[in-house]
Design a protein around this motif. Structure first.
Motif, PDB file in Angstrom:
ATOM      1  N   PHE A  46       0.847  -1.186   0.000  1.00 10.29           N
ATOM      2  CA  PHE A  46       0.000   0.000   0.000  1.00 10.29           C
ATOM      3  C   PHE A  46       0.890   1.245   0.000  1.00 10.29           C
ATOM      4  O   PHE A  46       1.775   1.361   0.844  1.00 10.29           O
ATOM      5  CB  PHE A  46      -0.907   0.013   1.234  1.00 10.29           C
ATOM      6  N   GLN A  89      -5.622   1.872   3.094  1.00 10.67           N
ATOM      7  CA  GLN A  89      -5.576   0.568   2.457  1.00 10.67           C
ATOM      8  C   GLN A  89      -6.810   0.294   1.602  1.00 10.67           C
ATOM      9  O   GLN A  89      -6.778  -0.552   0.727  1.00 10.67           O
ATOM     10  CB  GLN A  89      -5.422  -0.520   3.511  1.00 10.67           C
ATOM     11  N   LYS A  97       1.134  -5.749   3.832  1.00  8.11           N
ATOM     12  CA  LYS A  97       0.312  -6.665   4.616  1.00  8.11           C
ATOM     13  C   LYS A  97       0.382  -8.023   3.949  1.00  8.11           C
ATOM     14  O   LYS A  97       0.145  -8.143   2.757  1.00  8.11           O
ATOM     15  CB  LYS A  97      -1.131  -6.166   4.676  1.00  8.11           C
ATOM     16  N   SER A 103      -4.176  -1.393  -3.022  1.00  6.18           N
ATOM     17  CA  SER A 103      -2.879  -2.048  -3.124  1.00  6.18           C
ATOM     18  C   SER A 103      -2.254  -1.710  -4.473  1.00  6.18           C
ATOM     19  O   SER A 103      -2.936  -1.759  -5.496  1.00  6.18           O
ATOM     20  CB  SER A 103      -3.055  -3.560  -3.000  1.00  6.18           C
TER      21      SER A 103
END
Length: 159
Positions: A80, A85, A114, A145
């Protein structure tokens, strides 16, 4: 003393040369290499990310549920570009945006990662207190993302 002055001038010239503007061909060569490296990684990557989005309409409240699933067996690292996010937006029948979840929020400006293990699901739930007029709407959920972007839409009607 002359050698100190010469060394100082040489260092200043080296810094000025390194920080100076580039011609268009030099800049395109750098970006071209960068783009090729990413496309090779993307071609060899067999991971699949699936998204599922639902909107639950309650009186004066919308509940958003975005589920992002790693359908592959290998772990996936989502990247990100900022602290934001995900994003939720609502668009009316004319295509005008009437709500954006992140509009009044502040996010960090730091790169975040993540990890999503094979078969795992990232669940994102948010709600919005809205007083929208009756009509048809489209909610848009976006996983922000940079390497596995996901965007899902869900239509709903307020009566």
């Amino acid at each position: 003393m002359n050698s100190r002055l010469a060394i100082t001038l040489l260092c200043a010239a080296a810094v000025a040369f390194a920080c100076g503007p580039r011609s268009r061909t030099e800049a395109s060569l750098v970006t071209g290499t960068h783009a090729k490296r990413h496309s090779v990684l993307a071609k060899g990557d067999t991971s699949t990310i699936n998204g599922d989005f639902a909107v639950n309409v309650q009186p004066h409240t919308l509940r958003f549920a975005l589920n992002v699933t790693n359908a592959g067996k290998k772990n996936v690292e989502l990247t990100f570009p900022s602290g934001q996010q995900y994003e939720f937006a609502v668009v009316d029948a004319r295509g005008r945006e009437v709500y954006r979840w992140g509009a009044s929020r502040m996010f960090t400006q730091s790169l975040q990662n993540k990890q999503l293990d094979g078969g795992d699901t990232l669940r994102i739930d948010e709600s919005a207190d809205l007083a929208l007029p009756h009509g048809r709407y489209v909610a848009v959920a976006t996983l922000r993302s940079s390497n596995y972007p996901v965007q899902q839409r869900a239509e709903f009607e307020l009566r």
